[in-house]
Design a protein around this motif. Structure first.
Motif, PDB file in Angstrom:
ATOM      1  N   ALA C  22       0.887  -1.304   0.078  1.00 37.53           N
ATOM      2  CA  ALA C  22      -0.079  -0.103  -0.026  1.00 37.53           C
ATOM      3  C   ALA C  22       1.036   1.171  -0.184  1.00 37.53           C
ATOM      4  O   ALA C  22       0.420   2.261  -0.691  1.00 37.53           O
ATOM      5  CB  ALA C  22      -0.969   0.037   1.262  1.00 37.53           C
ATOM      6  N   TRP C  23       1.790   1.318   0.718  1.00 42.17           N
ATOM      7  CA  TRP C  23       2.802   2.483   0.959  1.00 42.17           C
ATOM      8  C   TRP C  23       3.525   2.511  -0.517  1.00 42.17           C
ATOM      9  O   TRP C  23       3.485   3.764  -1.012  1.00 42.17           O
ATOM     10  CB  TRP C  23       3.825   2.137   2.033  1.00 42.17           C
ATOM     11  CG  TRP C  23       5.183   3.129   1.963  1.00 42.17           C
ATOM     12  CD1 TRP C  23       6.354   2.926   1.828  1.00 42.17           C
ATOM     13  CD2 TRP C  23       4.983   4.542   2.357  1.00 42.17           C
ATOM     14  NE1 TRP C  23       6.887   3.864   2.071  1.00 42.17           N
ATOM     15  CE2 TRP C  23       6.243   4.918   2.277  1.00 42.17           C
ATOM     16  CE3 TRP C  23       3.931   5.360   2.861  1.00 42.17           C
ATOM     17  CZ2 TRP C  23       6.483   6.399   2.732  1.00 42.17           C
ATOM     18  CZ3 TRP C  23       4.003   6.783   3.097  1.00 42.17           C
ATOM     19  CH2 TRP C  23       5.400   7.118   2.975  1.00 42.17           C
ATOM     20  N   LEU C  24       4.070   1.564  -1.034  1.00 45.56           N
ATOM     21  CA  LEU C  24       4.619   1.719  -2.186  1.00 45.56           C
ATOM     22  C   LEU C  24       3.720   2.437  -3.341  1.00 45.56           C
ATOM     23  O   LEU C  24       4.201   2.803  -4.195  1.00 45.56           O
ATOM     24  CB  LEU C  24       5.240   0.378  -2.872  1.00 45.56           C
ATOM     25  CG  LEU C  24       6.710  -0.009  -2.016  1.00 45.56           C
ATOM     26  CD1 LEU C  24       6.929  -1.507  -2.573  1.00 45.56           C
ATOM     27  CD2 LEU C  24       7.762   0.962  -2.636  1.00 45.56           C
ATOM     28  N   ALA C  25       2.452   1.803  -3.420  1.00 48.86           N
ATOM     29  CA  ALA C  25       1.474   2.098  -4.366  1.00 48.86           C
ATOM     30  C   ALA C  25       1.064   3.719  -4.347  1.00 48.86           C
ATOM     31  O   ALA C  25       0.717   4.394  -5.452  1.00 48.86           O
ATOM     32  CB  ALA C  25       0.046   1.323  -4.239  1.00 48.86           C
ATOM     33  N   VAL C  26       1.250   4.235  -3.288  1.00 44.09           N
ATOM     34  CA  VAL C  26       1.000   5.823  -3.024  1.00 44.09           C
ATOM     35  C   VAL C  26       2.249   6.725  -3.355  1.00 44.09           C
ATOM     36  O   VAL C  26       1.901   7.866  -3.133  1.00 44.09           O
ATOM     37  CB  VAL C  26       0.210   6.047  -1.813  1.00 44.09           C
ATOM     38  CG1 VAL C  26      -1.189   5.385  -1.734  1.00 44.09           C
ATOM     39  CG2 VAL C  26       1.030   5.707  -0.489  1.00 44.09           C
ATOM     40  N   GLN C  27       3.353   6.237  -3.470  1.00 41.65           N
ATOM     41  CA  GLN C  27       4.437   6.926  -3.984  1.00 41.65           C
ATOM     42  C   GLN C  27       4.098   7.789  -5.059  1.00 41.65           C
ATOM     43  O   GLN C  27       4.008   7.127  -6.153  1.00 41.65           O
ATOM     44  CB  GLN C  27       5.896   6.172  -3.857  1.00 41.65           C
ATOM     45  CG  GLN C  27       6.060   5.414  -2.707  1.00 41.65           C
ATOM     46  CD  GLN C  27       6.318   6.265  -1.585  1.00 41.65           C
ATOM     47  OE1 GLN C  27       7.194   7.183  -1.588  1.00 41.65           O
ATOM     48  NE2 GLN C  27       5.800   5.743  -0.430  1.00 41.65           N
ATOM     49  N   PRO C  28       4.534   9.041  -5.178  1.00 35.39           N
ATOM     50  CA  PRO C  28       4.345   9.851  -6.163  1.00 35.39           C
ATOM     51  C   PRO C  28       5.216   9.393  -7.033  1.00 35.39           C
ATOM     52  O   PRO C  28       4.667   9.321  -8.674  1.00 35.39           O
ATOM     53  CB  PRO C  28       4.758  11.403  -5.908  1.00 35.39           C
ATOM     54  CG  PRO C  28       5.314  11.013  -4.432  1.00 35.39           C
ATOM     55  CD  PRO C  28       4.765   9.995  -3.876  1.00 35.39           C
ATOM     56  N   ARG C  29       6.581   9.098  -6.990  1.00 34.94           N
ATOM     57  CA  ARG C  29       7.443   8.558  -8.175  1.00 34.94           C
ATOM     58  C   ARG C  29       7.542   7.039  -7.722  1.00 34.94           C
ATOM     59  O   ARG C  29       7.956   6.618  -6.499  1.00 34.94           O
ATOM     60  CB  ARG C  29       8.642   9.254  -8.269  1.00 34.94           C
ATOM     61  CG  ARG C  29       8.401  10.301  -9.102  1.00 34.94           C
ATOM     62  CD  ARG C  29       9.741  11.028  -9.498  1.00 34.94           C
ATOM     63  NE  ARG C  29      10.514  10.038 -10.441  1.00 34.94           N
ATOM     64  CZ  ARG C  29      11.629   9.641 -10.071  1.00 34.94           C
ATOM     65  NH1 ARG C  29      12.262   9.859  -9.147  1.00 34.94           N
ATOM     66  NH2 ARG C  29      12.043   8.874 -11.079  1.00 34.94           N
ATOM     67  N   LEU C  30       7.282   5.986  -8.436  1.00 35.28           N
ATOM     68  CA  LEU C  30       7.445   4.426  -8.302  1.00 35.28           C
ATOM     69  C   LEU C  30       8.935   4.444  -8.204  1.00 35.28           C
ATOM     70  O   LEU C  30       9.797   4.268  -9.289  1.00 35.28           O
ATOM     71  CB  LEU C  30       6.863   3.598  -9.376  1.00 35.28           C
ATOM     72  CG  LEU C  30       5.194   3.636  -9.263  1.00 35.28           C
ATOM     73  CD1 LEU C  30       4.850   2.693 -10.083  1.00 35.28           C
ATOM     74  CD2 LEU C  30       4.832   3.155  -7.876  1.00 35.28           C
TER      75      LEU C  30
END
Lengths: 88, 106, 104
Positions: C22-30
């Motif tokens: 979930a945390w990775l999915a909301v990063q502005p840049r992957l």
């Protein structure tokens, strides 16, 4: 309170469902589409569960669980199809 | 009791949404499977439990707990089946994949 | 008792991995560095391998893909591969040890 939460959950799941559908439409590979469908089924389980609370008919929870069972079998079957396709 | 159930439903819906966001944003099938097989089913499983708690009937709560157990036990299996099928049918991983010891072993 | 500890480990890892994704999915840049690694198995029986593979999938950022035909290697997809040895060491010390203790 509960009504507000249920409405919120409907909206969140609807947006999630939209994302899953976009993934199914975009692909790019067959595996992506299967994955999108699998997620859509899982999300549908959640939607039915919330609906059960809205109408206070707990039988819908059994339907949700049954859908989860069927969804798994569908994904497994799709995965097998994906493997068998390679040999043609 | 009802507040706890509401909270569980809300947390579950958030997890499901973020899992779907991952499926939409991640670069290739394999990374997307991470999102679809973890956050999604856990979120939906929580929603199921929250909904069951609203009924207040022990038998229904037991049933939704079994449903949660099924969802979280089975989703990794589905993800694994799909990942294996994708890998064997030659779906490429994204260009940013730095190491691939599968292809170097076959 | 060992079973209980295995279940506890399982639940903890599941929640952690869902949070991580979930945390990775909301990063502005992957910022993903995905990779596929070959994990040398020390568990041997089918049951143990199946359980380990399932648990690896639930560990934050790892997804088991395939087992080699000789059953010595598990191919694992890692979402954010910074240190290959660290990932292998973590699985060996955590799940594999616990499984070896619980099932034979």
């Amino acid at each position: 309170m509960t009504d507000l939460v249920l409405d919120g959950a409907y909206v969140l799941l609807a947006v999630a469902m939209l994302m899953a559908v976009i993934r199914v439409l975009r692909g790019p590979t067959l595996a992506d589409r299967i994955l999108g469908l699998d997620l859509a089924t899982t999300l549908a389980v959640g939607l039915i569960a919330i609906f059960a609370v809205t109408v206070r008919q707990w039988l819908y929870l059994d339907i949700a669980i049954a859908l989860a069972l069927v969804g798994f079998v569908a994904s497994a079957a799709f995965a097998r199809y994906l493997i068998s396709q390679r040999h043609q | 009791m009802s507040y706890a159930a509401d909270l569980i439903i809300l947390i579950g819906a958030l997890f499901a949404l973020l899992g779907a966001l991952g499926v939409l944003r991640f670069p290739d099938v394999y990374t997307r499977l991470h999102a679809a097989s973890k956050a999604g089913p856990l979120g939906v499983g929580l929603i199921l439990v929250g909904a069951g708690l609203h009924s207040g009937e022990p038998l229904i709560v037991l049933r939704v707990l079994l449903g949660l157990l099924f969802l979280i036990l089975v989703s990794p299996i589905a993800a694994h089946l799909l990942a294996r099928a994708a890998l064997r049918s030659g779906v490429p991983s994204s260009t940013s994949t730095s190491i691939n010891e599968f292809t170097s072993n076959h | 008792m060992n079973w209980l500890r295995l279940v506890g480990l399982f639940v903890r890892e599941l929640i952690l991995s869902a949070l991580r994704v979930a945390w990775l999915a909301v990063q502005p840049r992957l910022a993903l560095r995905p990779g596929i690694i070959a994990y040398p198995l020390s568990v041997t029986s089918d049951r143990q391998i199946a359980l380990l593979a399932n648990m690896v999938t639930l560990t934050p950022g790892t997804l088991s893909i395939d087992v080699s035909d000789d059953r010595r290697t598990l191919f694992i997809h890692v979402l954010d591969l910074a240190d290959r040895e660290a990932v292998i060491g973590q699985i060996a010390a955590g799940f594999e040890t616990q499984i070896l203790r619980t099932i034979r």
